[in-house]
Design an enzyme around this catalytic site. Sequence first.
Site, short mmCIF file in Angstrom:
data_model
loop_
_atom_site.label_atom_id
_atom_site.label_comp_id
_atom_site.label_asym_id
_atom_site.label_seq_id
_atom_site.Cartn_x
_atom_site.Cartn_y
_atom_site.Cartn_z
N LYS A 182 0.01 12.95 0.37
CA LYS A 182 -1.14 12.85 1.28
C LYS A 182 -1.56 14.18 1.88
O LYS A 182 -0.84 15.17 1.81
CB LYS A 182 -0.84 11.80 2.36
CG LYS A 182 -1.06 10.39 1.78
CD LYS A 182 -1.02 9.29 2.80
CE LYS A 182 -1.35 7.98 2.08
NZ LYS A 182 -0.95 6.80 2.83
N ARG A 233 6.37 4.21 -0.63
CA ARG A 233 5.38 4.03 -1.71
C ARG A 233 5.07 5.42 -2.25
O ARG A 233 4.53 6.25 -1.52
CB ARG A 233 4.14 3.37 -1.12
CG ARG A 233 3.01 3.14 -2.13
CD ARG A 233 1.80 2.52 -1.41
NE ARG A 233 0.71 2.32 -2.33
CZ ARG A 233 -0.16 3.28 -2.67
NH1 ARG A 233 -0.05 4.50 -2.19
NH2 ARG A 233 -1.14 3.01 -3.52
N1 PMM Z 1 -1.76 4.57 1.05
C1 PMM Z 1 -2.65 4.50 0.06
C2 PMM Z 1 -2.84 3.29 -0.65
N2 PMM Z 1 -2.10 2.21 -0.36
N3 PMM Z 1 -0.43 1.16 0.93
C3 PMM Z 1 0.45 1.21 1.92
N4 PMM Z 1 1.18 0.10 2.23
N5 PMM Z 1 0.65 2.34 2.66
C4 PMM Z 1 -0.04 3.48 2.41
O1 PMM Z 1 0.18 4.48 3.13
C5 PMM Z 1 -1.01 3.47 1.36
C6 PMM Z 1 -1.17 2.28 0.63
C7 PMM Z 1 -3.47 5.69 -0.30
O2 PMM Z 1 -2.87 6.46 -1.29
P1 PMM Z 1 -3.31 6.47 -2.87
O3 PMM Z 1 -4.81 6.63 -2.91
O4 PMM Z 1 -2.60 7.60 -3.48
O5 PMM Z 1 -2.88 5.15 -3.48
#
Ligand code: PMM
Length: 284
Positions: A219, A259
Amino acid sequence: MSAPGALLEPGPTRLLGVLNTTPDSFSDGGRFLAPGDALARGLALRAAGADVVDVGGESTRPGAGRVEAAEELRRVLPVVRALVAAGVAVSVDTTRAEVARAAVEAGAVLVNDVSGGLADPDMAATVAGLDCAYVLSHWRGPSDVMTSLATYGDVVAEVGAELAARLEAVTAAGVAAERVVLDPGLGFAKDGAHDWALLAALDELAALGRPLLVGASRKRFLGALLAGPDGAVPPPAERDAATAAVTALAAARGVWGVRVHEVAASAAAVRVATAWRAAGRIGA
Ligand code: PMM
């Protein structure tokens, strides 16, 4: 015990491997759009140590717009089905009740809702009727406006109170509290200082009484941290070592799950933290 129940049993920190079937996610957008590529990626994530493969069909990066439900379903469902058929534990990263239902009916064991039930008024009641775990994240508004919502007096207290209120709301709608995992929602209506404050306060968030999931992988706040002397920010794929360091520290704090995009390094980090904890007194 049902698969979702087993998923939430005490144990080492779970690894959710990210599989975005989107053209525009900030890190892996466009790479796994074709179902065959997505299946191969999901299997690779499992081989690298993922306990669960988290399939998402709508980007949540800051500024992103919505996709139609039909398009989200089209992106996600074939991948969920193929991974379930291959014996992989699957979660669905969606804010839509309709997508959550279809994915769980196709065999997903977890609904990962970054909006904590706020984006779709039907989500909580839908999850209540499904046999799945539910990740409830802190959220203040959709991706196109969330940056403007990152205003807090005391970010830890406010995120904690807002998570507690959402937990109460979803349980009032029929979701058993025992099925819920809470997530501070790093980067969602938060700037870097907010993200760090929340990571440093995982023990306080754990006091809400539910397991925690941390989504720090690649991030912005890690990019900013790793910026060179000239201010150049490394691209997302060059933030995996820092992500694994967050995994080690979060796992040492006993979080339920992380995650991550790149699973192998975080799997090693979880092993280090688990051994360290087993030897006693970490975090004392
Ligand atoms: N961040 C993203 C997408 N899904 N789900 C949870 N539970 N927590 C998060 O911090 C989260 C998520 C954004 O990241 P990406 O675009 O790399 O998937």
